[in-house]
Structure formats: structure tokens, C-alpha cells
Scaffold this motif. Structure first.
Motif, PDB file in Angstrom:
ATOM      1  N   THR A  26      26.634  45.549  25.853  1.00 36.85           N
ATOM      2  CA  THR A  26      26.122  47.039  25.639  1.00 36.85           C
ATOM      3  C   THR A  26      25.236  47.388  24.633  1.00 36.85           C
ATOM      4  N   SER A  27      25.098  46.429  23.577  1.00 32.15           N
ATOM      5  CA  SER A  27      24.258  46.757  22.565  1.00 32.15           C
ATOM      6  C   SER A  27      23.514  45.426  22.057  1.00 32.15           C
ATOM      7  N   SER A  28      22.608  45.659  21.081  1.00 32.37           N
ATOM      8  CA  SER A  28      21.964  44.596  20.454  1.00 32.37           C
ATOM      9  C   SER A  28      22.958  43.816  19.448  1.00 32.37           C
ATOM     10  N   ARG A  29      23.800  44.071  19.178  1.00 29.68           N
ATOM     11  CA  ARG A  29      24.741  43.870  18.167  1.00 29.68           C
ATOM     12  C   ARG A  29      25.984  42.827  18.932  1.00 29.68           C
ATOM     13  N   GLY A  30      25.835  42.895  20.338  1.00 33.69           N
ATOM     14  CA  GLY A  30      26.527  41.916  21.027  1.00 33.69           C
ATOM     15  C   GLY A  30      27.991  42.645  21.401  1.00 33.69           C
ATOM     16  N   SER A  31      28.228  43.757  21.403  1.00 32.74           N
ATOM     17  CA  SER A  31      29.171  44.527  22.082  1.00 32.74           C
ATOM     18  C   SER A  31      29.432  44.126  23.486  1.00 32.74           C
ATOM     19  N   VAL A  32      30.643  43.742  23.744  1.00 34.27           N
ATOM     20  CA  VAL A  32      30.869  43.385  25.458  1.00 34.27           C
ATOM     21  C   VAL A  32      31.683  44.578  25.920  1.00 34.27           C
ATOM     22  N   ARG A  33      31.208  44.929  27.243  1.00 33.59           N
ATOM     23  CA  ARG A  33      32.355  45.986  27.961  1.00 33.59           C
ATOM     24  C   ARG A  33      32.508  45.192  29.340  1.00 33.59           C
ATOM     25  N   ASP A  34      33.875  45.518  29.532  1.00 37.15           N
ATOM     26  CA  ASP A  34      34.618  44.947  31.014  1.00 37.15           C
ATOM     27  C   ASP A  34      33.693  45.752  32.061  1.00 37.15           C
ATOM     28  N   VAL A  35      33.286  45.158  33.040  1.00 35.85           N
ATOM     29  CA  VAL A  35      32.755  45.916  34.167  1.00 35.85           C
ATOM     30  C   VAL A  35      33.863  46.166  35.110  1.00 35.85           C
ATOM     31  N   GLY A  36      34.337  44.807  35.531  1.00 37.06           N
ATOM     32  CA  GLY A  36      35.433  44.695  36.480  1.00 37.06           C
ATOM     33  C   GLY A  36      36.150  43.348  36.708  1.00 37.06           C
ATOM     34  N   VAL A  37      37.367  43.378  37.356  1.00 40.54           N
ATOM     35  CA  VAL A  37      37.947  41.700  37.478  1.00 40.54           C
ATOM     36  C   VAL A  37      38.415  41.840  38.887  1.00 40.54           C
ATOM     37  N   ALA A  38      38.473  40.426  39.333  1.00 43.81           N
ATOM     38  CA  ALA A  38      38.898  40.355  40.631  1.00 43.81           C
ATOM     39  C   ALA A  38      39.610  39.050  40.535  1.00 43.81           C
ATOM     40  N   ARG A  39      40.948  38.979  40.881  1.00 40.53           N
ATOM     41  CA  ARG A  39      41.935  37.968  40.570  1.00 40.53           C
ATOM     42  C   ARG A  39      42.228  37.505  42.021  1.00 40.53           C
ATOM     43  N   VAL A  40      41.904  36.080  42.259  1.00 44.55           N
ATOM     44  CA  VAL A  40      41.593  35.550  43.801  1.00 44.55           C
ATOM     45  C   VAL A  40      42.796  34.467  43.702  1.00 44.55           C
ATOM     46  N   ALA A  41      43.825  34.617  44.631  1.00 51.55           N
ATOM     47  CA  ALA A  41      44.909  33.808  44.971  1.00 51.55           C
ATOM     48  C   ALA A  41      44.258  32.347  45.588  1.00 51.55           C
ATOM     49  N   LEU A  42      44.502  31.222  44.851  1.00 46.65           N
ATOM     50  CA  LEU A  42      44.385  29.879  45.517  1.00 46.65           C
ATOM     51  C   LEU A  42      44.878  29.880  46.778  1.00 46.65           C
ATOM     52  N   ALA A  43      45.704  30.428  47.367  1.00 46.36           N
ATOM     53  CA  ALA A  43      46.445  30.543  48.879  1.00 46.36           C
ATOM     54  C   ALA A  43      45.342  30.971  49.552  1.00 46.36           C
ATOM     55  N   ASP A  44      44.211  31.722  49.165  1.00 45.59           N
ATOM     56  CA  ASP A  44      43.489  32.639  50.071  1.00 45.59           C
ATOM     57  C   ASP A  44      42.266  31.415  50.567  1.00 45.59           C
ATOM     58  N   PHE A  45      42.137  30.343  49.792  1.00 47.62           N
ATOM     59  CA  PHE A  45      40.999  29.311  50.412  1.00 47.62           C
ATOM     60  C   PHE A  45      41.712  27.871  50.410  1.00 47.62           C
ATOM     61  N   LEU A  46      42.746  27.537  49.778  1.00 49.29           N
ATOM     62  CA  LEU A  46      43.342  26.169  49.560  1.00 49.29           C
ATOM     63  C   LEU A  46      44.588  26.155  50.703  1.00 49.29           C
ATOM     64  N   GLY A  47      44.429  25.166  51.754  1.00 49.25           N
ATOM     65  CA  GLY A  47      45.488  24.894  52.470  1.00 49.25           C
ATOM     66  C   GLY A  47      45.607  26.046  53.852  1.00 49.25           C
ATOM     67  N   THR A  48      44.261  26.281  54.228  1.00 43.86           N
ATOM     68  CA  THR A  48      44.294  27.396  55.167  1.00 43.86           C
ATOM     69  C   THR A  48      43.578  26.671  56.163  1.00 43.86           C
ATOM     70  N   VAL A  49      43.232  27.105  57.327  1.00 39.38           N
ATOM     71  CA  VAL A  49      42.675  26.750  58.686  1.00 39.38           C
ATOM     72  C   VAL A  49      41.389  25.942  58.234  1.00 39.38           C
ATOM     73  N   VAL A  50      40.784  26.232  57.315  1.00 39.41           N
ATOM     74  CA  VAL A  50      39.424  25.935  56.736  1.00 39.41           C
ATOM     75  C   VAL A  50      39.651  24.606  55.980  1.00 39.41           C
ATOM     76  N   PRO A  51      39.111  23.124  56.049  1.00 37.95           N
ATOM     77  CA  PRO A  51      39.688  22.101  55.484  1.00 37.95           C
ATOM     78  C   PRO A  51      39.329  22.627  53.962  1.00 37.95           C
ATOM     79  N   ASP A  52      39.819  21.843  53.195  1.00 37.14           N
ATOM     80  CA  ASP A  52      39.849  22.247  51.490  1.00 37.14           C
ATOM     81  C   ASP A  52      38.327  21.630  51.095  1.00 37.14           C
ATOM     82  N   HIS A  53      37.899  20.459  51.817  1.00 39.47           N
ATOM     83  CA  HIS A  53      36.601  20.078  51.199  1.00 39.47           C
ATOM     84  C   HIS A  53      35.318  20.907  51.779  1.00 39.47           C
ATOM     85  N   CYS A  54      35.572  21.816  52.568  1.00 38.49           N
ATOM     86  CA  CYS A  54      34.631  22.565  53.319  1.00 38.49           C
ATOM     87  C   CYS A  54      34.349  23.777  52.592  1.00 38.49           C
ATOM     88  N   LEU A  55      32.824  23.835  52.155  1.00 38.40           N
ATOM     89  CA  LEU A  55      32.264  25.097  51.278  1.00 38.40           C
ATOM     90  C   LEU A  55      32.670  26.478  51.977  1.00 38.40           C
TER      91      LEU A  55
END
Length: 185
Positions: A92-121
Motif C-alpha cells: 500500500t505504500s512505497s515503504r513496503g506496507s502490506v495489507r491483507d486483501v483476502g484468503v481462501a483455505r482450500v481442503a486437499l480433499a477437494d482435489f485429491l482422491g476425487t473422481v478426477v485422477p490426481d495426475h490430471c490438471l
């Protein structure tokens, strides 16, 4: 709905994560498109960070809170980890102040071990929340497990009839129909 339980065969994984873009980002109610970056953490002290992006209007003249990175990381995920966090921040400034905009916490179970094979993008998008819990944009990313080998196919039988061929492997059957080009080349 996916379970939040740690699998009994939990093992460390190596993931290829590409942070693609974020949209509708806001800071104090105004679009955040200047000096925006993402920190990716897999429940560890180790983090991967994108470069700062954005020039105030993202090059399209309207400053709508849309930022692109398309930056790829190899992320080591410990056996005990159950999620990956995407933390969107901005300087937020030239001095390097950092502001949090947002966060998303994604469960590994949402994309590992699902019907889509793990090696698929897989391409995913998740809602970002600010520290008050309010909606604040969307993060777009892709992920795949680098350690998961593609499944091996073993052809059991091949049958040809009238220009069409069929093959079967285990319980799956695949039929191919030839496509004849106009010049038959």
C-alpha cells in the motif's frame, strides 16, 4: 461433500500449483489492482509468493480488481496437511506496507482422491474472504499431483469390424471410428 478427515494412508505429496488470476479484489471498497501478490502455504512455514502485479488499472483502463499472474510453483505438502491457503495481499505504500486483501483455505480433499485422477490438471476457483469474513474476490488456480503416475492401460482384446475397431481393458471398452479426409491422404 468431501470429508475433512486425514486419510489413513496420508503421505507427503508434491503438487504443481499455478496461480492464474484474481478478480473483484477490493481494499477499503475500491478495486485493488496495484502491487497485488499471492502467498501460497500448505500448512507449513514454507511459502511460495507470486510477483507483484498491477499498475492501477491492469492495462485495461477500468481498474476492476482483476489481476493475472500465471505463475507456477512446486509445493511440498506434508503428510499431516489438510489444506492449502491462498493469501492475496497488496503493498500500500512505497515503504513496503502490506495489507491483507483476502484468503481462501482450500481442503486437499477437494482435489485429491476425487473422481478426477490426481495426475490430471484441475482448474479451480475459490471465494476469497477478508479477515472480517466478508466476501472479497475470487482466486483462480490450477493444481495436479506430480507424484501420481498416470494409470497404465493394458489392452486385452482388439476387434475390427467394418472399418471400426474396439479394444477392451479390464471393464472398459473403447471404440474408434476412422475419419476419412476429403482427399483421403
Amino acid at each position: 461433500m468431501h470429508s475433512n478427515k486425514i486419510p489413513t494412508t496420508a503421505k507427503p505429496r508434491t503438487l504443481e500449483l499455478t496461480v492464474l488470476s484474481a478478480e473483484d479484489l477490493r481494499v477499503n471498497g475500491k478495486p485493488a489492482t496495484k502491487n497485488v501478490f499471492v502467498v501460497v502455504r500448505a500448512e507449513s512455514l514454507t511459502a511460495n509468493t507470486t510477483s507483484c502485479k498491477g499498475n492501477g488499472n491492469n492495462g485495461n483502463g477500468n481498474g476492476n480488481g482483476f489481476v493475472t499472474w500465471n505463475e507456477k510453483f512446486v509445493v511440498e505438502v506434508a503428510a499431516h496437511a489438510r489444506s492449502i491457503a491462498f493469501e492475496v495481499k497488496c503493498k500500500t505504500s512505497s515503504r513496503g506496507s502490506v495489507r491483507d486483501v483476502g484468503v481462501a483455505r482450500v481442503a486437499l480433499a477437494d482435489f485429491l482422491g476425487t473422481v478426477v485422477p490426481d495426475h490430471c490438471l484441475q482448474f479451480l476457483c475459490y471465494r476469497l474472504r477478508d479477515w472480517d469474513g466478508s466476501k472479497n474476490g475470487v482466486i483462480n488456480f490450477s493444481v495436479r499431483d506430480l507424484a501420481a503416475p498416470p494409470p497404465l492401460c493394458k489392452v486385452v482384446a482388439v476387434k475390427t469390424e467394418g472399418g471400426c475397431s474396439s479394444s477392451s481393458s479390464d471393464n472398459a471398452v473403447v471404440t474408434g471410428i476412422p475419419v476419412w479426409w476429403k482427399n483421403n491422404c
